[in-house]
Design a protein around this motif. Structure first.
Motif, PDB file in Angstrom:
ATOM      1  N   ALA A 125      50.317  15.997  33.324  1.00 32.66           N
ATOM      2  CA  ALA A 125      51.157  17.641  33.327  1.00 32.66           C
ATOM      3  C   ALA A 125      50.325  18.448  34.183  1.00 32.66           C
ATOM      4  CB  ALA A 125      51.398  18.259  32.692  1.00 32.66           C
ATOM      5  N   LEU A 126      49.364  18.407  34.040  1.00 30.09           N
ATOM      6  CA  LEU A 126      47.240  19.454  34.556  1.00 30.09           C
ATOM      7  C   LEU A 126      47.639  18.761  36.064  1.00 30.09           C
ATOM      8  CD1 LEU A 126      45.281  19.928  31.293  1.00 30.09           C
ATOM      9  CD2 LEU A 126      46.915  21.659  32.641  1.00 30.09           C
ATOM     10  N   ALA A 127      47.203  17.617  36.459  1.00 33.34           N
ATOM     11  CA  ALA A 127      46.867  16.760  36.850  1.00 33.34           C
ATOM     12  C   ALA A 127      47.936  16.351  38.467  1.00 33.34           C
ATOM     13  CB  ALA A 127      46.915  15.281  36.683  1.00 33.34           C
ATOM     14  N   LEU A 128      48.687  17.026  38.364  1.00 34.15           N
ATOM     15  CA  LEU A 128      50.412  17.363  38.649  1.00 34.15           C
ATOM     16  C   LEU A 128      50.459  18.710  38.964  1.00 34.15           C
ATOM     17  CD1 LEU A 128      52.817  14.616  37.441  1.00 34.15           C
ATOM     18  CD2 LEU A 128      50.939  14.721  40.007  1.00 34.15           C
ATOM     19  N   GLY A 129      49.946  19.654  38.422  1.00 34.81           N
ATOM     20  CA  GLY A 129      49.529  20.869  38.558  1.00 34.81           C
ATOM     21  C   GLY A 129      50.772  21.563  37.562  1.00 34.81           C
ATOM     22  N   GLU A 130      51.693  20.526  36.706  1.00 34.41           N
ATOM     23  CA  GLU A 130      53.159  20.819  36.248  1.00 34.41           C
ATOM     24  C   GLU A 130      53.121  21.646  34.713  1.00 34.41           C
ATOM     25  OE1 GLU A 130      54.377  17.395  35.654  1.00 34.41           O
ATOM     26  OE2 GLU A 130      55.605  17.063  37.720  1.00 34.41           O
ATOM     27  N   ALA A 131      51.799  22.218  35.254  1.00 32.82           N
ATOM     28  CA  ALA A 131      51.237  23.005  33.277  1.00 32.82           C
ATOM     29  C   ALA A 131      50.773  23.918  33.612  1.00 32.82           C
ATOM     30  CB  ALA A 131      50.606  21.947  32.751  1.00 32.82           C
ATOM     31  N   ASP A 132      50.579  25.329  32.942  1.00 31.68           N
ATOM     32  CA  ASP A 132      49.671  26.111  32.829  1.00 31.68           C
ATOM     33  C   ASP A 132      48.417  26.002  32.245  1.00 31.68           C
ATOM     34  OD1 ASP A 132      48.651  28.850  31.165  1.00 31.68           O
ATOM     35  OD2 ASP A 132      49.611  29.462  33.146  1.00 31.68           O
ATOM     36  N   ARG A 133      47.794  25.555  33.066  1.00 31.92           N
ATOM     37  CA  ARG A 133      46.025  25.257  32.525  1.00 31.92           C
ATOM     38  C   ARG A 133      45.736  26.195  31.167  1.00 31.92           C
ATOM     39  NH1 ARG A 133      42.880  24.671  38.283  1.00 31.92           N
ATOM     40  NH2 ARG A 133      44.619  22.224  39.336  1.00 31.92           N
ATOM     41  N   VAL A 134      45.880  27.787  31.329  1.00 30.47           N
ATOM     42  CA  VAL A 134      45.372  28.455  30.053  1.00 30.47           C
ATOM     43  C   VAL A 134      45.734  27.726  29.293  1.00 30.47           C
ATOM     44  CG1 VAL A 134      44.798  30.877  29.594  1.00 30.47           C
ATOM     45  CG2 VAL A 134      44.018  29.960  32.032  1.00 30.47           C
ATOM     46  N   GLU A 135      47.568  28.022  29.302  1.00 28.71           N
ATOM     47  CA  GLU A 135      48.099  27.827  27.457  1.00 28.71           C
ATOM     48  C   GLU A 135      48.039  26.384  27.950  1.00 28.71           C
ATOM     49  OE1 GLU A 135      49.908  30.472  26.143  1.00 28.71           O
ATOM     50  OE2 GLU A 135      48.596  30.961  27.289  1.00 28.71           O
ATOM     51  N   THR A 136      47.900  25.225  28.210  1.00 33.69           N
ATOM     52  CA  THR A 136      47.567  24.054  27.786  1.00 33.69           C
ATOM     53  C   THR A 136      46.150  23.534  27.270  1.00 33.69           C
ATOM     54  OG1 THR A 136      49.253  23.433  29.745  1.00 33.69           O
ATOM     55  CG2 THR A 136      47.786  21.928  28.884  1.00 33.69           C
ATOM     56  N   LEU A 137      45.282  24.547  27.361  1.00 35.23           N
ATOM     57  CA  LEU A 137      44.432  24.465  26.655  1.00 35.23           C
ATOM     58  C   LEU A 137      43.890  24.628  25.812  1.00 35.23           C
ATOM     59  CD1 LEU A 137      41.620  24.083  30.720  1.00 35.23           C
ATOM     60  CD2 LEU A 137      42.588  22.472  29.067  1.00 35.23           C
ATOM     61  N   ARG A 138      44.952  26.317  25.884  1.00 36.82           N
ATOM     62  CA  ARG A 138      44.747  27.217  24.175  1.00 36.82           C
ATOM     63  C   ARG A 138      45.561  25.667  23.640  1.00 36.82           C
ATOM     64  NH1 ARG A 138      46.877  32.141  25.841  1.00 36.82           N
ATOM     65  NH2 ARG A 138      44.521  32.365  25.888  1.00 36.82           N
ATOM     66  N   SER A 139      47.198  25.438  23.961  1.00 40.88           N
ATOM     67  CA  SER A 139      46.890  24.472  23.046  1.00 40.88           C
ATOM     68  C   SER A 139      46.493  23.660  21.990  1.00 40.88           C
ATOM     69  CB  SER A 139      48.248  24.051  23.468  1.00 40.88           C
ATOM     70  OG  SER A 139      48.761  22.801  22.359  1.00 40.88           O
ATOM     71  N   LEU A 140      45.676  22.617  23.511  1.00 38.18           N
ATOM     72  CA  LEU A 140      44.690  21.826  23.035  1.00 38.18           C
ATOM     73  C   LEU A 140      43.507  22.254  21.653  1.00 38.18           C
ATOM     74  CD1 LEU A 140      44.446  19.956  26.386  1.00 38.18           C
ATOM     75  CD2 LEU A 140      46.011  18.830  24.774  1.00 38.18           C
ATOM     76  N   THR A 141      43.196  23.383  21.664  1.00 37.55           N
ATOM     77  CA  THR A 141      42.166  23.709  21.331  1.00 37.55           C
ATOM     78  C   THR A 141      43.076  23.918  19.558  1.00 37.55           C
ATOM     79  OG1 THR A 141      42.407  26.240  21.447  1.00 37.55           O
ATOM     80  CG2 THR A 141      40.782  25.171  22.422  1.00 37.55           C
ATOM     81  N   GLN A 142      44.075  24.318  19.669  1.00 36.63           N
ATOM     82  CA  GLN A 142      44.756  24.644  18.494  1.00 36.63           C
ATOM     83  C   GLN A 142      45.318  22.527  17.896  1.00 36.63           C
ATOM     84  OE1 GLN A 142      48.113  27.226  19.737  1.00 36.63           O
ATOM     85  NE2 GLN A 142      46.157  28.596  19.429  1.00 36.63           N
ATOM     86  N   ARG A 143      45.290  21.897  18.767  1.00 37.82           N
ATOM     87  CA  ARG A 143      46.585  20.376  17.873  1.00 37.82           C
ATOM     88  C   ARG A 143      44.960  19.872  17.954  1.00 37.82           C
ATOM     89  NH1 ARG A 143      51.143  18.860  21.056  1.00 37.82           N
ATOM     90  NH2 ARG A 143      51.483  17.481  19.291  1.00 37.82           N
ATOM     91  N   LEU A 144      43.692  19.428  18.268  1.00 43.30           N
ATOM     92  CA  LEU A 144      43.159  18.763  18.811  1.00 43.30           C
ATOM     93  C   LEU A 144      41.634  18.838  17.627  1.00 43.30           C
ATOM     94  CD1 LEU A 144      42.587  17.693  22.377  1.00 43.30           C
ATOM     95  CD2 LEU A 144      43.881  16.576  20.586  1.00 43.30           C
ATOM     96  N   SER A 145      40.791  18.198  16.812  1.00 41.17           N
ATOM     97  CA  SER A 145      39.837  18.517  16.232  1.00 41.17           C
ATOM     98  C   SER A 145      38.466  18.618  17.244  1.00 41.17           C
ATOM     99  CB  SER A 145      39.676  17.185  15.905  1.00 41.17           C
ATOM    100  OG  SER A 145      38.159  16.143  16.122  1.00 41.17           O
TER     101      SER A 145
END
Length: 105
Positions: free
Chosen positions: A56-76
């Motif tokens: 989704a990031l690569a295709l521009g289908e996701a908000d980059r900042v919100e997506t990266l913020r979500s990853l910091t909450q879901r990944l080690s």
């Protein structure tokens, strides 16, 4: 996501990482995250989900900042570093380090 002031010392170190010359961005990011996230947090995301997020990031289908913020909450921390390296280096998604920094502030 981590509510860190943009003018804090740690934030400034990350912003000026290329001028430092002693470490790469992900080494500094690991230090930064290890001070703010639980050290042994397990992932709440499957590889399939992560692949979908990166697509989704690569295709521009996701908000980059919100997506990266979500990853910091879901990944080690280790997983976040791995994903950061993929995004900044290997996948050539064109996401600058400033977007990663925005996600953790």
């Amino acid at each position: 996501a981590l509510d860190v002031a943009k003018t804090s010392g740690d934030s400034l170190r990350l912003r000026e990482w290329s001028e430092d010359g002693t470490k790469d961005f992900c080494d500094l990011l690991r230090e930064f995250l290890s001070q703010r996230l639980p050290p042994n947090a397990s992932s709440a995301m499957s590889i399939r989900e992560l692949n979908g997020v990166l697509d989704a990031l690569a295709l521009g289908e996701a908000d980059r900042v919100e997506t990266l913020r979500s990853l910091t909450q879901r990944l080690s921390i280790n997983q976040m570093i791995w994903v950061t390296r993929l995004v900044l280096e290997d996948l050539k998604l064109g996401i600058p380090d400033s977007q990663v920094l925005k996600a953790i502030h």
